[in-house]
Motif scaffolding. Structure first.
Motif, short mmCIF file in Angstrom:
data_model
loop_
_atom_site.label_atom_id
_atom_site.label_comp_id
_atom_site.label_asym_id
_atom_site.label_seq_id
_atom_site.Cartn_x
_atom_site.Cartn_y
_atom_site.Cartn_z
N ALA A 9 14.34 -1.38 12.54
CA ALA A 9 13.27 -1.59 11.73
C ALA A 9 12.06 -0.43 12.10
CB ALA A 9 12.60 -3.11 11.87
N PRO A 10 11.60 0.17 11.10
CA PRO A 10 10.41 1.09 11.53
C PRO A 10 9.42 0.45 12.27
CG PRO A 10 11.24 1.48 9.25
CD PRO A 10 11.91 0.26 9.66
N PHE A 11 8.71 1.00 13.26
CA PHE A 11 7.73 0.55 14.09
C PHE A 11 6.51 0.47 13.09
CE2 PHE A 11 3.97 1.09 16.73
CZ PHE A 11 4.12 -0.16 17.41
N PHE A 36 6.76 -7.03 1.21
CA PHE A 36 5.78 -5.95 0.99
C PHE A 36 5.26 -6.63 -0.60
CE2 PHE A 36 7.62 -3.73 4.00
CZ PHE A 36 6.72 -2.95 4.56
N TYR A 37 4.01 -6.53 -1.15
CA TYR A 37 3.58 -6.65 -2.35
C TYR A 37 2.67 -5.85 -2.81
CZ TYR A 37 -0.27 -8.95 -0.02
OH TYR A 37 -1.45 -9.33 0.63
N PRO A 38 2.39 -5.83 -4.03
CA PRO A 38 1.47 -4.80 -4.59
C PRO A 38 -0.16 -5.03 -4.35
CG PRO A 38 3.07 -4.93 -6.30
CD PRO A 38 3.47 -6.18 -5.07
N LYS A 39 -0.58 -6.28 -4.60
CA LYS A 39 -1.96 -6.47 -4.65
C LYS A 39 -2.47 -7.78 -4.66
CE LYS A 39 -6.13 -4.71 -7.05
NZ LYS A 39 -6.74 -4.64 -5.56
N ASP A 40 -3.37 -8.10 -3.68
CA ASP A 40 -4.07 -9.62 -3.66
C ASP A 40 -4.51 -10.33 -4.70
OD1 ASP A 40 -3.41 -9.38 -0.78
OD2 ASP A 40 -5.82 -8.79 -0.22
N ASN A 41 -4.33 -11.38 -4.95
CA ASN A 41 -5.22 -11.99 -6.17
C ASN A 41 -4.38 -11.62 -7.64
OD1 ASN A 41 -6.84 -14.08 -5.03
ND2 ASN A 41 -7.92 -12.25 -4.04
N THR A 42 -3.26 -11.12 -7.58
CA THR A 42 -2.77 -10.85 -8.89
C THR A 42 -1.80 -11.87 -9.12
OG1 THR A 42 -0.97 -9.39 -7.94
CG2 THR A 42 -3.05 -8.35 -9.11
N ASP A 93 -1.95 -2.05 4.82
CA ASP A 93 -1.27 -0.73 4.92
C ASP A 93 -2.02 -0.03 3.95
OD1 ASP A 93 0.54 1.36 5.31
OD2 ASP A 93 2.06 0.36 3.92
N THR A 94 -3.19 0.60 4.11
CA THR A 94 -4.17 1.24 3.06
C THR A 94 -3.62 2.69 2.64
OG1 THR A 94 -5.49 2.07 4.88
CG2 THR A 94 -6.15 -0.20 3.52
N VAL A 98 3.57 2.48 5.93
CA VAL A 98 4.53 1.54 6.43
C VAL A 98 5.41 1.23 5.33
CG1 VAL A 98 5.10 -0.72 7.53
CG2 VAL A 98 3.06 0.50 8.15
N ALA A 99 4.76 0.95 4.14
CA ALA A 99 5.71 0.61 2.98
C ALA A 99 6.47 1.69 2.70
CB ALA A 99 4.65 0.29 1.66
N THR A 100 6.04 2.93 2.79
CA THR A 100 6.89 4.06 2.53
C THR A 100 8.20 4.15 3.63
OG1 THR A 100 5.12 5.59 1.57
CG2 THR A 100 7.00 6.76 2.40
N SER A 101 7.94 3.86 4.90
CA SER A 101 8.83 3.96 5.92
C SER A 101 10.19 2.84 5.67
CB SER A 101 8.16 3.68 7.33
OG SER A 101 7.92 2.49 7.61
N TYR A 102 9.56 1.72 5.16
CA TYR A 102 10.42 0.71 4.59
C TYR A 102 11.27 0.77 3.12
CZ TYR A 102 9.62 -2.09 8.72
OH TYR A 102 9.80 -2.67 10.00
#
Length: 151
Positions: A9-11, A36-42, A93-94, A98-102
């Motif tokens: 798993a990528p660190f 991983f999810y796109p956006k809070d409160n959607t 993960d602004t 990290v999302a890219t590495s996964y």
């Protein structure tokens, strides 16, 4: 680049909703459910987060910790947790590194158009730091149960 079962798993080291840095190595005393999810409160992201929260005790009984990651700020995560009474960690993960590495950030179809964004994905990471199960392009509703059933 998508990961495969058995890959290390990528660190990562990201800030949680309380601005505390959390690293993957801090979590792997248990199995890690990383989603991983796109956006809070959607709508979709709220359904998924509430499903994980509803089953949090069952995940803990199976020796797993649940962690959600999105590009939202720590402040946004804190509000999301408070508003929806979430019971799991959210990491910020602004820059989407990290999302890219996964393999959870890239081209996807949205309303018939190709766009770049978060690809809703989840990973089960074993205590050895290796990927045990991968879920790419999942649907929010019912996904937490699918992950729980895979443990």
């Amino acid at each position: 680049m998508k990961l495969e079962i058995g890959d290390k798993a990528p660190f990562f080291k990201l800030k949680n909703q309380d601005d505390v840095e959390i690293a993957l190595t801090d979590l792997i005393s248990k199995k890690v459910i990383l989603y991983f999810y796109p956006k809070d409160n959607t709508p979709g992201c709220t359904i998924e987060a509430l499903d994980f929260t509803e089953m949090i005790d069952e995940f803990e009984k199976k020796g797993a910790v649940v962690v959600g990651i999105s590009p939202d700020s720590t402040k946004s995560h804190k509000k999301f947790i408070q508003n929806k009474e979430l019971k799991h960690i959210l990491l910020s993960d602004t820059d989407k590194a990290v999302a890219t590495s996964y393999g959870a950030y890239g081209k996807k179809m949205m309303y018939g158009k190709e766009v770049f964004g978060i690809i809703r994905s989840s990973f089960i990471i074993g205590q050895d730091g290796r990927i045990e199960k991968i879920f790419y392009n999942i649907k929010a509703k019912g996904h937490a149960k699918d992950v729980l059933d895979s443990l």
